[in-house]
Scaffold this motif. Structure first.
Motif, PDB file in Angstrom:
ATOM      1  N   HIS A 188      44.395  74.559  44.263  1.00  0.00           N
ATOM      2  CA  HIS A 188      43.364  73.659  43.750  1.00  0.00           C
ATOM      3  C   HIS A 188      44.074  72.515  43.037  1.00  0.00           C
ATOM      4  O   HIS A 188      44.942  72.747  42.183  1.00  0.00           O
ATOM      5  CB  HIS A 188      42.448  74.378  42.765  1.00  0.00           C
ATOM      6  CG  HIS A 188      41.858  75.648  43.300  1.00  0.00           C
ATOM      7  ND1 HIS A 188      40.638  75.703  43.924  1.00  0.00           N
ATOM      8  CD2 HIS A 188      42.334  76.919  43.303  1.00  0.00           C
ATOM      9  CE1 HIS A 188      40.371  76.940  44.279  1.00  0.00           C
ATOM     10  NE2 HIS A 188      41.392  77.711  43.909  1.00  0.00           N
ATOM     11  N   GLN A 270      55.526  76.492  46.783  1.00  0.00           N
ATOM     12  CA  GLN A 270      55.050  76.249  45.416  1.00  0.00           C
ATOM     13  C   GLN A 270      55.888  75.179  44.720  1.00  0.00           C
ATOM     14  O   GLN A 270      55.351  74.280  44.068  1.00  0.00           O
ATOM     15  CB  GLN A 270      55.094  77.552  44.617  1.00  0.00           C
ATOM     16  CG  GLN A 270      54.134  78.618  45.088  1.00  0.00           C
ATOM     17  CD  GLN A 270      54.191  79.860  44.210  1.00  0.00           C
ATOM     18  OE1 GLN A 270      53.888  79.818  43.023  1.00  0.00           O
ATOM     19  NE2 GLN A 270      54.584  80.979  44.790  1.00  0.00           N
ATOM     20  N   LYS A 289      46.463  67.913  38.260  1.00  0.00           N
ATOM     21  CA  LYS A 289      46.787  69.276  37.837  1.00  0.00           C
ATOM     22  C   LYS A 289      46.710  70.204  39.051  1.00  0.00           C
ATOM     23  O   LYS A 289      45.682  70.288  39.719  1.00  0.00           O
ATOM     24  CB  LYS A 289      45.829  69.761  36.757  1.00  0.00           C
ATOM     25  CG  LYS A 289      46.103  71.180  36.278  1.00  0.00           C
ATOM     26  CD  LYS A 289      45.115  71.604  35.202  1.00  0.00           C
ATOM     27  CE  LYS A 289      45.378  73.044  34.745  1.00  0.00           C
ATOM     28  NZ  LYS A 289      44.393  73.472  33.718  1.00  0.00           N
ATOM     29  N   ASN A 291      46.739  73.986  40.504  1.00  0.00           N
ATOM     30  CA  ASN A 291      46.551  75.413  40.218  1.00  0.00           C
ATOM     31  C   ASN A 291      46.837  76.164  41.517  1.00  0.00           C
ATOM     32  O   ASN A 291      46.025  76.123  42.455  1.00  0.00           O
ATOM     33  CB  ASN A 291      45.125  75.678  39.741  1.00  0.00           C
ATOM     34  CG  ASN A 291      44.888  77.153  39.441  1.00  0.00           C
ATOM     35  OD1 ASN A 291      45.825  77.916  39.225  1.00  0.00           O
ATOM     36  ND2 ASN A 291      43.629  77.570  39.445  1.00  0.00           N
ATOM     37  N   TYR A 292      47.984  76.821  41.576  1.00  0.00           N
ATOM     38  CA  TYR A 292      48.413  77.550  42.779  1.00  0.00           C
ATOM     39  C   TYR A 292      48.160  79.036  42.534  1.00  0.00           C
ATOM     40  O   TYR A 292      48.734  79.636  41.615  1.00  0.00           O
ATOM     41  CB  TYR A 292      49.889  77.304  43.056  1.00  0.00           C
ATOM     42  CG  TYR A 292      50.363  77.816  44.402  1.00  0.00           C
ATOM     43  CD1 TYR A 292      50.496  76.956  45.482  1.00  0.00           C
ATOM     44  CD2 TYR A 292      50.678  79.165  44.597  1.00  0.00           C
ATOM     45  CE1 TYR A 292      50.942  77.407  46.719  1.00  0.00           C
ATOM     46  CE2 TYR A 292      51.105  79.633  45.824  1.00  0.00           C
ATOM     47  CZ  TYR A 292      51.234  78.751  46.883  1.00  0.00           C
ATOM     48  OH  TYR A 292      51.658  79.211  48.110  1.00  0.00           O
ATOM     49  N   VAL A 293      47.285  79.636  43.347  1.00  0.00           N
ATOM     50  CA  VAL A 293      46.857  81.021  43.148  1.00  0.00           C
ATOM     51  C   VAL A 293      47.471  81.905  44.235  1.00  0.00           C
ATOM     52  O   VAL A 293      47.163  81.748  45.423  1.00  0.00           O
ATOM     53  CB  VAL A 293      45.320  81.135  43.189  1.00  0.00           C
ATOM     54  CG1 VAL A 293      44.901  82.585  42.947  1.00  0.00           C
ATOM     55  CG2 VAL A 293      44.679  80.206  42.172  1.00  0.00           C
TER      56      VAL A 293
END
Length: 389
Positions: A188, A270, A289, A291-293
């Motif tokens: 995200h 990543q 920003k 957000n790597y899940v």
């Protein structure tokens, strides 16, 4: 299609189970009515133990064989998808916006069929643990059940699962040793700029152009940062920004998925995403920003167990209708957590011509349910044969 004779005798009953389950799709861990139906059938079959409440609505049923021996685990997923159904069948979903678009109603039915047969015949040693799992699509129900100690508590030594495969000959099987499905991650990216009038872009810091630049730059990770023979998919699947043709918004959002097999490739993705997002944001004068899940790991078959499972499949489906080295694919599956904890195998069962998985017109083929049930039943009998008398 050759099936165990006794299972063939109650195949019409299996179709009724499946079609009832199709009418009551439930999401995630909230498979209350589905679990109640499963538990009621298991009690009718006379299984030895029923344990409920794993991962909220999961069930483990135990069937004891004849004599001492190890425990083999069989798993079926129970949850549905948030998709409006468009099949037009008489037993279509009664829950607006939800449907069994991935065939988990069929997977549950196949394991119920095996449970009925195994509880009647008990032509095996040791015992079998029948694992009915919620939240495969979202929530990682398999991970939760493993963390709750299901495999340890019931002494499961090896574990197996099936998934239907549209477009593959009905009743045919395929699998592969080693990795069969990819790890899945989600990213995200939230971009914040300065909005303004579309006719005066010089007074703004445009997040739309930054989103386009980031999305394009992310594709260079696949084309320029990794070895071409290492499997990697990076897909941008959503970009949202703006509300009008003459307004430059102040925010934009990017979403997507990453599929890998090698943890080193996953780590590289990543690292590069962080650099790209930061660099592109700076070049466009915006803030971004990431957000790597990290999601489900790769699904990895034990080579010996997958070879054994293929042998069982040949017994059920015939030599020519089993491919034991089909190669890996980029889909993902939370059964990976069980295979990380125990040796076992994941196989696909052809369902013939149909709409694809996760499609609003998809419908499980009831004719293949007895084949899957027969595979599960024979696998237990072959893995844990009765001692010679």
């Amino acid at each position: 299609m050759p099936v165990v004779n006794r299972i063939a005798e109650f195949s019409a009953e299996m179709a009724r189970w499946r079609q009832h389950l199709h009418t009551i799709p439930e999401l995630g861990q909230e498979c209350h009515e589905t679990a109640a139906f499963v538990a009621a059938r298991l009690r009718e079959f006379g299984v030895d133990e029923i344990h409920e409440g794993f991962a909220k609505t999961g069930i483990v049923a135990i069937v004891n064989g004849q004599g001492a021996g190890p425990t083999v685990g069989l798993r079926a997923d129970m949850d549905a998808l948030p998709i409006p159904e468009a099949t037009g069948v008489a037993y279509a979903s009664q829950r607006p916006g939800k449907m069994h678009a991935c065939g988990h109603d069929g997977h549950t039915t196949m394991l119920l069929g095996a449970a009925k047969y195994l509880a009647e015949t008990r032509k095996f040693s040791g015992r079998v643990a029948l694992i009915f799992q919620p939240a495969e699509e979202t929530g990682g129900g398999a991970e939760v059940m493993v963390e709750e100690g299901v495999l340890d508590r019931f002494g499961v030594g090896q574990v197996y699962a099936l998934h239907n495969a549209p477009g593959v000959e009905a009743g045919a099987f395929y699998t592969t040793p080693g990795p069969i499905m990819a790890a899945v991650d989600t990213f995200h990216i939230h971009i914040t700029g300065k909005g303004g009038h579309g006719a005066m872009p010089h007074e703004t810091r445009d997040p739309v152009m930054a989103a386009v630049g980031i999305a394009q730059a992310l594709q260079t990770i696949v084309s320029r940062n990794h070895y071409a023979l290492d499997d990697l998919v990076l897909s941008v699947t959503q970009i949202h920004a703006g509300t009008a043709d003459n307004v430059i918004p102040d925010k934009a959002y990017i979403n997507g998925t990453v599929r890998t097999f090698d943890p080193k490739v996953q780590a590289m993705v990543q690292e590069r995403m962080v650099a790209i997002v930061e660099g592109q944001a700076a070049s466009f004068g915006v803030q971004a920003k990431l957000n790597y899940v990290v999601g489900y790991p790769a699904t990895v078959n034990d080579p010996d167990k997958s070879a054994f499972a293929a042998e069982v499949a040949r017994e059920v489906a015939g030599e020519s209708r089993v491919v034991a080295d089909a190669g890996r694919e980029m889909g993902a599956e939370d059964f990976a957590y069980m295979l990380n904890a125990r040796p076992g195998a994941y196989l696909f069962l052809g369902q013939g011509d149909s709409a694809g998985l996760h499609h609003p017109e998809y419908n499980f083929n009831d004719e293949v349910a007895p084949v899957g049930a027969s595979f599960f039943a024979r696998l237990v009998e072959r893995a844990q044969p009765l001692a010679a008398r």
